[in-house]
Design a protein around this motif. Structure first.
Motif, PDB file in Angstrom:
ATOM      1  N   TYR A 127       0.818  -1.213   0.000  1.00  0.00           N
ATOM      2  CA  TYR A 127       0.000   0.000   0.000  1.00  0.00           C
ATOM      3  C   TYR A 127       0.851   1.261   0.000  1.00  0.00           C
ATOM      4  CZ  TYR A 127       0.551  -1.029   5.006  1.00  0.00           C
ATOM      5  OH  TYR A 127       1.061  -1.361   6.241  1.00  0.00           O
ATOM      6  N   PHE A 128       2.101   1.200   0.458  1.00  0.00           N
ATOM      7  CA  PHE A 128       2.984   2.355   0.357  1.00  0.00           C
ATOM      8  C   PHE A 128       3.443   2.546  -1.088  1.00  0.00           C
ATOM      9  CE2 PHE A 128       3.228   2.234   4.925  1.00  0.00           C
ATOM     10  CZ  PHE A 128       3.385   3.566   5.251  1.00  0.00           C
ATOM     11  N   VAL A 129       3.777   1.468  -1.744  1.00  0.00           N
ATOM     12  CA  VAL A 129       4.197   1.552  -3.148  1.00  0.00           C
ATOM     13  C   VAL A 129       3.034   2.055  -3.996  1.00  0.00           C
ATOM     14  CG1 VAL A 129       5.019   0.221  -5.125  1.00  0.00           C
ATOM     15  CG2 VAL A 129       5.896  -0.287  -2.837  1.00  0.00           C
ATOM     16  N   LEU A 130       1.848   1.493  -3.789  1.00  0.00           N
ATOM     17  CA  LEU A 130       0.672   1.922  -4.538  1.00  0.00           C
ATOM     18  C   LEU A 130       0.312   3.371  -4.225  1.00  0.00           C
ATOM     19  CD1 LEU A 130      -1.501   0.966  -6.525  1.00  0.00           C
ATOM     20  CD2 LEU A 130      -2.877   0.305  -4.541  1.00  0.00           C
ATOM     21  N   SER A 131       0.422   3.772  -2.974  1.00  0.00           N
ATOM     22  CA  SER A 131       0.124   5.154  -2.590  1.00  0.00           C
ATOM     23  C   SER A 131       1.077   6.133  -3.260  1.00  0.00           C
ATOM     24  CB  SER A 131       0.199   5.321  -1.076  1.00  0.00           C
ATOM     25  OG  SER A 131      -0.838   4.620  -0.460  1.00  0.00           O
ATOM     26  N   CYS A 132       2.329   5.761  -3.360  1.00  0.00           N
ATOM     27  CA  CYS A 132       3.305   6.629  -4.043  1.00  0.00           C
ATOM     28  C   CYS A 132       2.912   6.834  -5.501  1.00  0.00           C
ATOM     29  CB  CYS A 132       4.698   6.021  -3.977  1.00  0.00           C
ATOM     30  SG  CYS A 132       5.463   6.161  -2.389  1.00  0.00           S
ATOM     31  N   ILE A 133       2.553   5.760  -6.159  1.00  0.00           N
ATOM     32  CA  ILE A 133       2.213   5.845  -7.575  1.00  0.00           C
ATOM     33  C   ILE A 133       0.924   6.635  -7.771  1.00  0.00           C
ATOM     34  CG2 ILE A 133       1.567   4.479  -9.604  1.00  0.00           C
ATOM     35  CD1 ILE A 133       3.480   2.290  -8.438  1.00  0.00           C
ATOM     36  N   ILE A 134      -0.102   6.313  -6.980  1.00  0.00           N
ATOM     37  CA  ILE A 134      -1.394   7.007  -7.121  1.00  0.00           C
ATOM     38  C   ILE A 134      -1.254   8.492  -6.810  1.00  0.00           C
ATOM     39  CG2 ILE A 134      -3.705   7.233  -6.118  1.00  0.00           C
ATOM     40  CD1 ILE A 134      -3.719   4.179  -5.834  1.00  0.00           C
ATOM     41  N   SER A 135      -0.574   8.821  -5.721  1.00  0.00           N
ATOM     42  CA  SER A 135      -0.438  10.233  -5.357  1.00  0.00           C
ATOM     43  C   SER A 135       0.415  10.992  -6.373  1.00  0.00           C
ATOM     44  CB  SER A 135       0.136  10.391  -3.947  1.00  0.00           C
ATOM     45  OG  SER A 135       1.439   9.865  -3.876  1.00  0.00           O
ATOM     46  N   MET A 136       1.393  10.337  -6.952  1.00  0.00           N
ATOM     47  CA  MET A 136       2.213  10.975  -7.979  1.00  0.00           C
ATOM     48  C   MET A 136       1.361  11.296  -9.210  1.00  0.00           C
ATOM     49  SD  MET A 136       5.389  11.953  -8.621  1.00  0.00           S
ATOM     50  CE  MET A 136       6.556  10.944  -7.761  1.00  0.00           C
ATOM     51  N   VAL A 137       0.530  10.359  -9.623  1.00  0.00           N
ATOM     52  CA  VAL A 137      -0.346  10.584 -10.775  1.00  0.00           C
ATOM     53  C   VAL A 137      -1.326  11.721 -10.482  1.00  0.00           C
ATOM     54  CG1 VAL A 137      -2.204   9.551 -12.155  1.00  0.00           C
ATOM     55  CG2 VAL A 137      -0.136   8.248 -11.680  1.00  0.00           C
ATOM     56  N   ILE A 138      -1.928  11.710  -9.301  1.00  0.00           N
ATOM     57  CA  ILE A 138      -2.870  12.769  -8.925  1.00  0.00           C
ATOM     58  C   ILE A 138      -2.192  14.131  -8.945  1.00  0.00           C
ATOM     59  CG2 ILE A 138      -4.212  13.709  -6.995  1.00  0.00           C
ATOM     60  CD1 ILE A 138      -4.859  10.774  -6.241  1.00  0.00           C
ATOM     61  N   GLN A 139      -0.987  14.211  -8.374  1.00  0.00           N
ATOM     62  CA  GLN A 139      -0.305  15.497  -8.290  1.00  0.00           C
ATOM     63  C   GLN A 139       0.191  15.981  -9.649  1.00  0.00           C
ATOM     64  OE1 GLN A 139       2.423  15.506  -4.933  1.00  0.00           O
ATOM     65  NE2 GLN A 139       0.854  14.482  -3.699  1.00  0.00           N
ATOM     66  N   VAL A 140       0.573  15.070 -10.526  1.00  0.00           N
ATOM     67  CA  VAL A 140       0.967  15.469 -11.878  1.00  0.00           C
ATOM     68  C   VAL A 140      -0.241  16.023 -12.629  1.00  0.00           C
ATOM     69  CG1 VAL A 140       1.705  14.578 -14.136  1.00  0.00           C
ATOM     70  CG2 VAL A 140       2.987  13.985 -12.075  1.00  0.00           C
ATOM     71  N   PHE A 141      -1.389  15.347 -12.514  1.00  0.00           N
ATOM     72  CA  PHE A 141      -2.605  15.867 -13.151  1.00  0.00           C
ATOM     73  C   PHE A 141      -3.000  17.214 -12.564  1.00  0.00           C
ATOM     74  CE2 PHE A 141      -3.658  11.470 -14.624  1.00  0.00           C
ATOM     75  CZ  PHE A 141      -3.702  11.776 -15.969  1.00  0.00           C
ATOM     76  N   LEU A 142      -2.884  17.364 -11.256  1.00  0.00           N
ATOM     77  CA  LEU A 142      -3.212  18.631 -10.613  1.00  0.00           C
ATOM     78  C   LEU A 142      -2.310  19.750 -11.127  1.00  0.00           C
ATOM     79  CD1 LEU A 142      -4.887  20.078  -8.432  1.00  0.00           C
ATOM     80  CD2 LEU A 142      -3.094  19.476  -6.810  1.00  0.00           C
ATOM     81  N   LEU A 143      -1.022  19.479 -11.245  1.00  0.00           N
ATOM     82  CA  LEU A 143      -0.099  20.472 -11.777  1.00  0.00           C
ATOM     83  C   LEU A 143      -0.424  20.787 -13.244  1.00  0.00           C
ATOM     84  CD1 LEU A 143       3.273  19.307 -10.231  1.00  0.00           C
ATOM     85  CD2 LEU A 143       2.123  21.471  -9.815  1.00  0.00           C
ATOM     86  N   TYR A 144      -0.715  19.766 -14.006  1.00  0.00           N
ATOM     87  CA  TYR A 144      -1.036  19.964 -15.423  1.00  0.00           C
ATOM     88  C   TYR A 144      -2.267  20.843 -15.593  1.00  0.00           C
ATOM     89  CZ  TYR A 144      -2.559  18.964 -20.167  1.00  0.00           C
ATOM     90  OH  TYR A 144      -2.987  19.088 -21.459  1.00  0.00           O
ATOM     91  N   PHE A 145      -3.324  20.520 -14.872  1.00  0.00           N
ATOM     92  CA  PHE A 145      -4.573  21.280 -15.020  1.00  0.00           C
ATOM     93  C   PHE A 145      -4.468  22.695 -14.462  1.00  0.00           C
ATOM     94  CE2 PHE A 145      -6.470  16.958 -15.384  1.00  0.00           C
ATOM     95  CZ  PHE A 145      -6.882  17.098 -16.702  1.00  0.00           C
ATOM     96  N   THR A 146      -3.732  22.876 -13.393  1.00  0.00           N
ATOM     97  CA  THR A 146      -3.591  24.243 -12.868  1.00  0.00           C
ATOM     98  C   THR A 146      -2.669  25.075 -13.753  1.00  0.00           C
ATOM     99  OG1 THR A 146      -1.827  23.550 -11.361  1.00  0.00           O
ATOM    100  CG2 THR A 146      -4.081  23.651 -10.477  1.00  0.00           C
ATOM    101  N   TYR A 147      -1.731  24.457 -14.433  1.00  0.00           N
ATOM    102  CA  TYR A 147      -0.861  25.179 -15.351  1.00  0.00           C
ATOM    103  C   TYR A 147      -1.649  25.685 -16.551  1.00  0.00           C
ATOM    104  CZ  TYR A 147       3.000  26.312 -18.450  1.00  0.00           C
ATOM    105  OH  TYR A 147       3.854  26.964 -19.288  1.00  0.00           O
ATOM    106  N   ASN A 148      -2.628  24.892 -16.974  1.00  0.00           N
ATOM    107  CA  ASN A 148      -3.410  25.243 -18.173  1.00  0.00           C
ATOM    108  C   ASN A 148      -4.618  26.121 -17.880  1.00  0.00           C
ATOM    109  OD1 ASN A 148      -1.792  23.939 -20.076  1.00  0.00           O
ATOM    110  ND2 ASN A 148      -2.663  21.981 -19.498  1.00  0.00           N
ATOM    111  N   ILE A 149      -4.777  26.560 -16.646  1.00  0.00           N
ATOM    112  CA  ILE A 149      -5.911  27.444 -16.320  1.00  0.00           C
ATOM    113  C   ILE A 149      -5.588  28.863 -16.739  1.00  0.00           C
ATOM    114  CG2 ILE A 149      -7.173  28.498 -14.424  1.00  0.00           C
ATOM    115  CD1 ILE A 149      -7.147  25.862 -13.004  1.00  0.00           C
TER     116      ILE A 149
END
Length: 90
Positions: free
Chosen positions: A68-90
């Protein structure tokens, strides 16, 4: 201030804190002393600390036996990359 800049700053700060928590917890585990709660490590992972958690798990090699730590790292990384991408394009 732009929301993108705020999120980048939060990512940097929380990633450094999260990495420090992983390193401290690993040192304490080796010394058989008190440990940082897993809830705390996971909370900081999801609170903009994905990069620090990723480094903590895959470079420092801490908590690698817990799926669950390995999975949490991957999931949170994907979420944060999408968050950065969408906020950059606002």
């Amino acid at each position: 201030m732009n929301i993108f800049i705020i999120i980048v700053i939060l990512n940097i700060i929380f990633s450094l804190i999260t990495l420090a928590l992983y390193i401290i917890d690993k040192q304490k585990a080796k010394a058989s002393k008190w440990r940082i709660k897993e809830k705390t490590l996971l909370l900081f992972t999801y609170l903009f600390g994905a990069v620090g958690a990723f480094i903590g798990v895959f470079v420092v090699r801490h908590k690698t036996k817990h799926w669950y730590f390995v999975l949490s790292c991957i999931i949170s990384m994907v979420i944060q990359v999408f968050l950065l991408y969408f906020t950059y394009n606002i």
